[in-house]
Design a protein around this motif. Sequence first.
Motif, short mmCIF file in Angstrom:
data_model
loop_
_atom_site.label_atom_id
_atom_site.label_comp_id
_atom_site.label_asym_id
_atom_site.label_seq_id
_atom_site.Cartn_x
_atom_site.Cartn_y
_atom_site.Cartn_z
N UNK A 45 13.57 23.23 -23.26
CA UNK A 45 13.98 22.48 -22.07
C UNK A 45 12.88 22.51 -21.02
N UNK A 46 12.82 21.44 -20.25
CA UNK A 46 11.91 21.35 -19.09
C UNK A 46 12.73 20.92 -17.89
N UNK A 47 12.60 21.65 -16.81
CA UNK A 47 13.22 21.24 -15.54
C UNK A 47 12.12 20.89 -14.55
N UNK A 48 12.29 19.77 -13.90
CA UNK A 48 11.37 19.32 -12.85
C UNK A 48 12.22 19.09 -11.61
N UNK A 49 12.25 20.08 -10.72
CA UNK A 49 13.14 20.05 -9.57
C UNK A 49 12.32 19.90 -8.29
N UNK A 50 12.24 18.68 -7.80
CA UNK A 50 11.52 18.44 -6.56
C UNK A 50 10.03 18.31 -6.70
N UNK A 51 9.54 17.97 -7.88
CA UNK A 51 8.09 17.81 -8.07
C UNK A 51 7.68 16.35 -8.19
N UNK A 52 8.53 15.51 -8.75
CA UNK A 52 8.15 14.12 -9.01
C UNK A 52 7.72 13.40 -7.73
N UNK A 53 8.26 13.81 -6.58
CA UNK A 53 7.87 13.20 -5.30
C UNK A 53 6.38 13.35 -5.01
N UNK A 54 5.76 14.38 -5.61
CA UNK A 54 4.34 14.66 -5.35
C UNK A 54 3.42 14.12 -6.43
N UNK A 55 3.97 13.54 -7.48
CA UNK A 55 3.18 13.12 -8.63
C UNK A 55 2.42 11.83 -8.39
N UNK A 56 3.05 10.88 -7.72
CA UNK A 56 2.48 9.55 -7.56
C UNK A 56 3.03 8.61 -8.61
N UNK A 57 3.54 7.46 -8.19
CA UNK A 57 4.23 6.55 -9.11
C UNK A 57 3.33 6.09 -10.25
N UNK B 97 15.41 17.71 -17.51
CA UNK B 97 16.21 17.39 -16.32
C UNK B 97 15.26 17.14 -15.17
N UNK B 98 15.22 15.90 -14.70
CA UNK B 98 14.35 15.53 -13.57
C UNK B 98 15.21 15.36 -12.32
N UNK B 99 14.92 16.16 -11.29
CA UNK B 99 15.67 16.19 -10.03
C UNK B 99 14.69 15.78 -8.94
N UNK B 100 14.91 14.64 -8.29
CA UNK B 100 13.95 14.25 -7.25
C UNK B 100 14.57 13.30 -6.24
N UNK B 101 13.96 13.26 -5.06
CA UNK B 101 14.34 12.32 -4.02
C UNK B 101 13.91 10.93 -4.45
N UNK B 102 14.75 9.95 -4.20
CA UNK B 102 14.46 8.57 -4.61
C UNK B 102 14.73 7.59 -3.47
N UNK B 103 14.18 6.40 -3.62
CA UNK B 103 14.55 5.30 -2.75
C UNK B 103 15.93 4.79 -3.13
#
Length: 423
Positions: free
Chosen positions: A264-276, A297-303
Amino acid sequence: MTSMTIAQAFDSLLREPLPLRFTAYDGSATGPEDAPFKFHLRTERGLAYLVTAPGDLGLARAYVSGDLEIEGVHPGDPYEAMRLLQKGLKLRRPAPGELVSLVQAVGLSSLKPPPPPPQESTPRWRRVLEGLRHSERRDADSIHHHYDVSNTFYEHVLGPSMTYTCAIFPTEDATLEEAQHTKYDVVARKLDLQPGQRLLDLGCGWGGMVRHAAREYGVHALGVTLSREQATWAQQRIKEEGLDDLAEVRHMDYRHVEESGFDAVSSIGLTEHIGIKNYPSYFSWIRDRLKPQGRLLNHCITRSDNKSRASAGAFIDRYVFPDGELAGSGTIVAAVEDVGLEVQHHENIRVHYAKTLAGWCHNLQENWDACVDEVGLGTARVWGLYMAGSRLAFERNEIQLHHVLATKTDDQGTSGYPLRHTF
């Protein structure tokens, strides 16, 4: 001809009467005298901030520097004043003939931008000199700007969980700590963690998910973070909790993790910093670290949509998350699917982030003196402003928070996912 006062100049730009009281250092005032909150412009420098950077950046500069004060609200939680301001402040563009009078009112000296407060990051165009956006060096600098403030400061604001991501409240009256524990457990159950499995947690912060997975599920958990302060704190806590045989947090860029074959991989609050533009490489990298039938499981702030511009406003970019970018959840789902992962579940929990931010503001207000002693008045003001403003954005559905759960289907098309969700 008598020139306008500062308050008159401000009043002339309003489309509707202001529900707040505004006063200025020249003795002028506008707005109802019995308003619950009063905005007081103390200095000429504050006026110059407002004039030379209209919008949220100028307001932030004046407020952070102490040149603009908000009376009737605590600086640790200016939510109520910001809510009323956001509801009632409607500005109009001045006609060309009005500009001369406005310039006379504010003075020519106010048209020269003062140096910004020391808490402000360099503008995005200058960061190009420090490396391409989302290069390893520039990402490290951006993370350092926000996360290496002070572990003690974060302990005051975040509470015992030391968790700086959206909580999940099992009930309306649940405490912040209960909600953070629930969040980690929801993530663990979505990933279907089992004893002996291997979890990789990307952007692990102070190791909350890593420790939860190891302690509650008997999982071998590895977390990585670009913040040295976070990694040091997390490793110490892992040792104190006796989890050394199961949990580890490394100070490193996730791109340098050499291990693979994770369950398993969890990404909690990192995708916001990756760049689209880096979503394809990011999710491909995750796919290649998962074993067949493994889960993400990808957890991130979205539009709230998939059309708005990705970058945040000037205040967020300069004071909070340099180079941060947000996309709609559809963009996240498409990126995950386009690298061959199969999306199994997609959930919006934005209302929980508004409650989380309210809890953090409460902690900041309760520990205000200690926080100011630790990081200084200006930085403490930044945090109160940022968290209260973010709470409003989540409440108004301007931004959201999504979980996207996906599996790595094997060569025979088997995902390992049950007929129905088990969480």
